[in-house]
Design a protein around this motif. Structure first.
Motif, mmCIF file in Angstrom:
data_model
loop_
_atom_site.group_PDB
_atom_site.id
_atom_site.type_symbol
_atom_site.label_atom_id
_atom_site.label_comp_id
_atom_site.label_asym_id
_atom_site.label_seq_id
_atom_site.Cartn_x
_atom_site.Cartn_y
_atom_site.Cartn_z
ATOM 1 N N ASP A 182 -6.317 -1.064 6.686
ATOM 2 C CA ASP A 182 -7.837 -1.928 6.284
ATOM 3 C C ASP A 182 -7.739 -2.916 6.288
ATOM 4 N N TRP A 183 -6.371 -3.669 5.801
ATOM 5 C CA TRP A 183 -6.211 -5.308 5.252
ATOM 6 C C TRP A 183 -7.155 -5.848 6.601
ATOM 7 N N GLU A 211 -8.947 -4.459 9.159
ATOM 8 C CA GLU A 211 -10.532 -4.921 9.216
ATOM 9 C C GLU A 211 -11.537 -5.630 7.990
ATOM 10 N N SER A 212 -10.427 -5.496 6.997
ATOM 11 C CA SER A 212 -10.958 -6.205 5.793
ATOM 12 C C SER A 212 -10.905 -8.400 5.589
ATOM 13 N N HIS A 213 -10.380 -8.495 7.319
ATOM 14 C CA HIS A 213 -10.004 -9.571 7.330
ATOM 15 C C HIS A 213 -9.800 -9.694 8.556
ATOM 16 N N HIS A 221 0.712 -1.560 0.238
ATOM 17 C CA HIS A 221 -0.163 -0.131 -0.135
ATOM 18 C C HIS A 221 0.483 1.242 -0.471
#
Length: 109
Positions: free
Chosen positions: A53-54, A56-58, A44
């Protein structure tokens, strides 16, 4: 002159070394604890936001992040990835300070 391939190769080699160093560090911290941890190289343009972000998405439970413990002018100009993660992750963050034994430049620098 095509610089793209040499740069891409250098980035890949650096990433491999960084992941290996982090896996070693993970093994030291998690050994015998019953904890499971995954080392992830997040690509990123901003390491702090990319990590948040990573995570949160995982649905990550805990983020472990290293800190150079910079202060003053260095911190003002270089920022603090660890601080950004702590402030914006919305989950537990374990900040691991760089030890005195590690000294100067390393794969984590």
């Amino acid at each position: 002159i095509d610089f793209a391939m040499p740069v891409a190769k250098l980035v890949a080699e650096y990433e491999e070394r960084a992941v290996a160093a982090l896996e070693h560090r993970r093994d030291q911290y998690c050994k015998g604890s019953g904890l499971e941890a995954e080392v992830v190289a997040v690509r990123h343009r901003n390491a702090g936001w990319g990590t948040v972000d990573w995570a949160e998405s995982h649905a990550v439970d805990l983020i472990m992040v290293g800190s150079h413990q910079r202060t003053g002018i260095k911190r003002a100009f270089l920022g603090s990835v660890a601080e950004r993660i702590v402030r914006h992750a919305g989950r537990r963050v374990l900040v691991i300070p760089k030890s005195a034994e590690e000294g100067g430049d390393s794969v984590e620098d």
